[in-house]
Design an enzyme around this catalytic site. Sequence first.
Site, short mmCIF file in Angstrom:
data_model
loop_
_atom_site.label_atom_id
_atom_site.label_comp_id
_atom_site.label_asym_id
_atom_site.label_seq_id
_atom_site.Cartn_x
_atom_site.Cartn_y
_atom_site.Cartn_z
N THR A 77 0.85 -1.20 0.00
CA THR A 77 0.00 0.00 0.00
C THR A 77 0.88 1.24 0.00
O THR A 77 1.77 1.37 0.85
CB THR A 77 -0.91 0.04 1.25
OG1 THR A 77 -0.10 -0.01 2.42
CG2 THR A 77 -1.94 -1.08 1.23
N ASN A 79 1.54 4.78 0.99
CA ASN A 79 1.01 5.61 2.08
C ASN A 79 1.19 7.09 1.80
O ASN A 79 2.23 7.53 1.32
CB ASN A 79 1.73 5.27 3.39
CG ASN A 79 1.35 3.89 3.92
OD1 ASN A 79 1.39 2.91 3.19
ND2 ASN A 79 1.00 3.83 5.18
N GLU A 129 -4.01 4.65 2.73
CA GLU A 129 -3.11 3.75 2.00
C GLU A 129 -3.79 3.24 0.73
O GLU A 129 -4.90 2.75 0.79
CB GLU A 129 -2.76 2.54 2.86
CG GLU A 129 -2.28 2.85 4.25
CD GLU A 129 -2.13 1.57 5.08
OE1 GLU A 129 -1.70 0.54 4.54
OE2 GLU A 129 -2.45 1.62 6.28
P1 ADP Z 1 5.03 0.88 3.49
O1 ADP Z 1 4.71 0.32 4.82
O2 ADP Z 1 6.31 1.68 3.49
O3 ADP Z 1 3.88 1.64 2.91
P2 ADP Z 1 4.33 -1.45 1.97
O4 ADP Z 1 4.83 -2.78 2.38
O5 ADP Z 1 2.92 -1.09 2.25
O6 ADP Z 1 5.31 -0.36 2.56
O7 ADP Z 1 4.62 -1.30 0.44
C1 ADP Z 1 4.23 -0.13 -0.22
C2 ADP Z 1 5.25 0.35 -1.18
O8 ADP Z 1 5.43 -0.62 -2.24
C3 ADP Z 1 4.72 1.61 -1.84
O9 ADP Z 1 5.10 2.77 -1.16
C4 ADP Z 1 5.35 1.53 -3.20
O10 ADP Z 1 6.63 2.13 -3.13
C5 ADP Z 1 5.52 0.04 -3.47
N1 ADP Z 1 4.48 -0.58 -4.34
C6 ADP Z 1 4.78 -1.54 -5.26
N2 ADP Z 1 3.68 -1.97 -5.89
C7 ADP Z 1 2.63 -1.28 -5.36
C8 ADP Z 1 1.22 -1.30 -5.62
N3 ADP Z 1 0.70 -2.13 -6.56
N4 ADP Z 1 0.42 -0.47 -4.92
C9 ADP Z 1 0.97 0.34 -3.98
N5 ADP Z 1 2.29 0.40 -3.69
C10 ADP Z 1 3.13 -0.40 -4.38
N1 RBF Z 2 -6.75 -2.97 8.28
C1 RBF Z 2 -7.56 -3.31 9.32
O1 RBF Z 2 -7.11 -3.40 10.43
N2 RBF Z 2 -8.89 -3.55 9.12
C2 RBF Z 2 -9.48 -3.47 7.90
O2 RBF Z 2 -10.69 -3.68 7.78
C3 RBF Z 2 -8.64 -3.11 6.79
N3 RBF Z 2 -9.16 -3.03 5.53
C4 RBF Z 2 -8.35 -2.72 4.49
C5 RBF Z 2 -8.88 -2.66 3.20
C6 RBF Z 2 -8.08 -2.35 2.12
C7 RBF Z 2 -8.69 -2.28 0.75
C8 RBF Z 2 -6.68 -2.11 2.31
C9 RBF Z 2 -5.79 -1.79 1.14
C10 RBF Z 2 -6.15 -2.17 3.58
C11 RBF Z 2 -6.96 -2.46 4.69
N4 RBF Z 2 -6.45 -2.50 5.97
C12 RBF Z 2 -7.26 -2.86 7.03
C13 RBF Z 2 -5.11 -1.96 6.25
C14 RBF Z 2 -4.01 -2.97 6.36
O3 RBF Z 2 -3.98 -3.46 7.68
C15 RBF Z 2 -2.73 -2.18 6.04
O4 RBF Z 2 -2.73 -1.84 4.68
C16 RBF Z 2 -1.50 -2.96 6.38
O5 RBF Z 2 -1.42 -3.15 7.75
C17 RBF Z 2 -0.24 -2.25 5.89
O6 RBF Z 2 -0.11 -0.98 6.44
MG MG Z 3 1.91 0.80 2.97
#
Ligand code: ADP
Ligand code: RBF
Ligand code: MG
EC number: 2.7.1.26
Length: 202
Positions: A77, A79, A129
Site C-alpha cells: 500500500t 502511504n 493507503e
Molecule cells: P510501506 O509500509 O512503506 O507503505 P508497503 O509494504 O505497504 O510499505 O509497500 C508499499 C510500497 O510498495 C509503496 O510505497 C510503493 O513504493 C511500493 N508498491 C509496489 N507496488 C505497489 C502497488 N501495486 N500499490 C501500492 N504500492 C506499491
Molecule cells: N486494516 C484493518 O485493520 N482492518 C481493515 O478492515 C482493513 N481493511 C483494508 C482494506 C483495504 C482495501 C486495504 C488496502 C487495507 C486495509 N487494511 C485494514 C489496512 C491494512 O492493515 C494495512 O494496509 C497494512 O497493515 C499495511 O499498512
Molecule cells: Mg503501505
Amino acid sequence: MGKVIVIFDKLARYALRSQRIPQINCSLTWGNHIKRHRSTGLESSDTREMLSQLPLFASGEIVKGFGRGSKELGIPTANFPLEVVKSLPESLPTGAYYGWANVDNGPVYKMVLSVGWNPFYSNKEKSVETHMLHNFNCDLYGQILKICIVGFLRPERSFDSLESLIAAIRADIEQAKGLLDEADKAKLKEAPFFTEKRCPSK
Ligand code: ADP
Ligand code: RBF
Ligand code: MG
C-alpha cells in the site's frame, strides 16, 4: 512534500466537462441510498452527506508506512504523509474504498484504499493507503500519487487472524474490479486531474 489537492464533486464534473466527456452521475455507487446504507452499517447523516460527495480527488507524495503491506499481507500500500491524511474531510468514514490512481502522472490503474486506524494493528495514527491493481517492479517512494476515490466498500474492522484480514482485502479487490468496469465509474479514469501538471485548485 507533494501538493495536497482535494477536489469535490463539482470540480470533478467541471473537469470531465472540460474534456468534452458527457456529464456523468458523480454521486455514490448505490442506487438505493437507504437500503445500501443499512448494509454498510453507517448511519449518521454526516457520513451519508460525506459519502454523497464522492468522487473525491487527492494527491501527495508516497512516503514510508508501517512496512507491513508487502511483507505481512502481500498487498503493498502506497502511504500518504500525515499532511494529506489531515487534509481529507474528518467526516470521511474510515474503511475500505475503491477508485482510480496513478503515479507521477503515469497510467491510471484501478485501486483499493484504506482510510483509518487499521484496527487489526491498533494503529495510533490515521493512515490513508492505496493498493494499485498493478505490478510495479520498483518502489515508488518520493513519487506523487494521485487518487480518485470513487466509492465506499465497507467500514474498517478488526479480524481474528491475519489470514482473515488478507481475505477481506482480497474480496475488496475483487469487488472493486467489477464496480470500476461500470460505465459511470470507468469514465473517471479519464479525468484531466490524472495528467495535469499543476494543482487544478490554483
Ligand atoms: P510501506 O509500509 O512503506 O507503505 P508497503 O509494504 O505497504 O510499505 O509497500 C508499499 C510500497 O510498495 C509503496 O510505497 C510503493 O513504493 C511500493 N508498491 C509496489 N507496488 C505497489 C502497488 N501495486 N500499490 C501500492 N504500492 C506499491
Ligand atoms: N486494516 C484493518 O485493520 N482492518 C481493515 O478492515 C482493513 N481493511 C483494508 C482494506 C483495504 C482495501 C486495504 C488496502 C487495507 C486495509 N487494511 C485494514 C489496512 C491494512 O492493515 C494495512 O494496509 C497494512 O497493515 C499495511 O499498512
Ligand atoms: Mg503501505
